[in-house]
Write a protein that holds these residues in place. Structure first.
Motif, PDB file in Angstrom:
ATOM      1  N   VAL A  79       0.829  -1.206   0.000  1.00  0.00           N
ATOM      2  CA  VAL A  79       0.000   0.000   0.000  1.00  0.00           C
ATOM      3  C   VAL A  79       0.866   1.261   0.000  1.00  0.00           C
ATOM      4  N   VAL A  80       1.830   1.316   0.924  1.00  0.00           N
ATOM      5  CA  VAL A  80       2.677   2.513   1.010  1.00  0.00           C
ATOM      6  C   VAL A  80       3.527   2.667  -0.251  1.00  0.00           C
ATOM      7  N   GLY A  81       4.127   1.566  -0.710  1.00  0.00           N
ATOM      8  CA  GLY A  81       4.947   1.637  -1.917  1.00  0.00           C
ATOM      9  C   GLY A  81       4.131   1.960  -3.154  1.00  0.00           C
ATOM     10  N   GLY A  82       2.958   1.355  -3.261  1.00  0.00           N
ATOM     11  CA  GLY A  82       2.109   1.593  -4.428  1.00  0.00           C
ATOM     12  C   GLY A  82       1.551   3.001  -4.482  1.00  0.00           C
ATOM     13  N   LEU A  83       1.049   3.474  -3.356  1.00  0.00           N
ATOM     14  CA  LEU A  83       0.509   4.835  -3.330  1.00  0.00           C
ATOM     15  C   LEU A  83       1.608   5.885  -3.434  1.00  0.00           C
ATOM     16  N   GLY A  84       2.753   5.590  -2.834  1.00  0.00           N
ATOM     17  CA  GLY A  84       3.858   6.545  -2.876  1.00  0.00           C
ATOM     18  C   GLY A  84       4.519   6.622  -4.241  1.00  0.00           C
ATOM     19  N   TRP A  85       4.416   5.551  -5.020  1.00  0.00           N
ATOM     20  CA  TRP A  85       5.060   5.526  -6.334  1.00  0.00           C
ATOM     21  C   TRP A  85       4.557   6.681  -7.207  1.00  0.00           C
ATOM     22  N   ALA A  86       3.260   6.950  -7.169  1.00  0.00           N
ATOM     23  CA  ALA A  86       2.689   8.021  -7.990  1.00  0.00           C
ATOM     24  C   ALA A  86       3.212   9.393  -7.563  1.00  0.00           C
ATOM     25  N   ARG A  87       3.484   9.540  -6.288  1.00  0.00           N
ATOM     26  CA  ARG A  87       3.911  10.846  -5.772  1.00  0.00           C
ATOM     27  C   ARG A  87       5.434  11.020  -5.802  1.00  0.00           C
ATOM     28  N   MET A  88       6.160   9.987  -5.370  1.00  0.00           N
ATOM     29  CA  MET A  88       7.615  10.118  -5.198  1.00  0.00           C
ATOM     30  C   MET A  88       8.423   9.331  -6.211  1.00  0.00           C
ATOM     31  N   GLY A  89       7.782   8.445  -6.944  1.00  0.00           N
ATOM     32  CA  GLY A  89       8.523   7.616  -7.890  1.00  0.00           C
ATOM     33  C   GLY A  89       9.134   6.400  -7.202  1.00  0.00           C
ATOM     34  N   PRO A  90      10.176   5.851  -7.785  1.00  0.00           N
ATOM     35  CA  PRO A  90      10.763   4.611  -7.281  1.00  0.00           C
ATOM     36  C   PRO A  90      11.287   4.692  -5.845  1.00  0.00           C
ATOM     37  N   SER A  91      11.639   5.875  -5.365  1.00  0.00           N
ATOM     38  CA  SER A  91      12.152   5.982  -3.991  1.00  0.00           C
ATOM     39  C   SER A  91      11.086   5.611  -2.967  1.00  0.00           C
TER      40      SER A  91
END
Length: 88
Positions: free
Chosen positions: A54-66
């Motif tokens: 969830v955190v990685g998937g949702l964060g991907w759109a905002r922060m990218g691969p980091s």
């Protein structure tokens, strides 16, 4: 935030937690076994995996691969906490 800086920060946090565990083991032998008991807890892994996704998937759109590094860190911390709760 620069992606390499973000991943490095997450790695430093993980390293600090491992060092903390080592210092506690030196002070109180056997404490590392209790501290890392969550590694064999299937429920802890399930909760941590879900959190990481969830955190990685949702964060991907905002922060990218980091965001993957932060998702993994969040998942490990959730697994650690939930594993402690079920053990104690």
């Amino acid at each position: 935030m620069d992606p390499s800086t973000s991943a490095t920060t997450a790695a430093i946090i993980v390293a600090a937690l491992v060092v903390r565990s080592a210092v506690l083991e030196i002070r109180q032998p056997g404490s590392a076994r209790r501290e890392w008991a969550w590694v064999t807890d299937k429920n802890a892994w399930a909760g941590g995996s879900l959190t990481a996704l969830v955190v990685g998937g949702l964060g991907w759109a905002r922060m990218g691969p980091s965001a993957l590094a932060w998702g993994l860190l969040a998942g490990l911390l959730v697994a650690h906490v939930s594993g402690r709760r079920s053990a104690g």
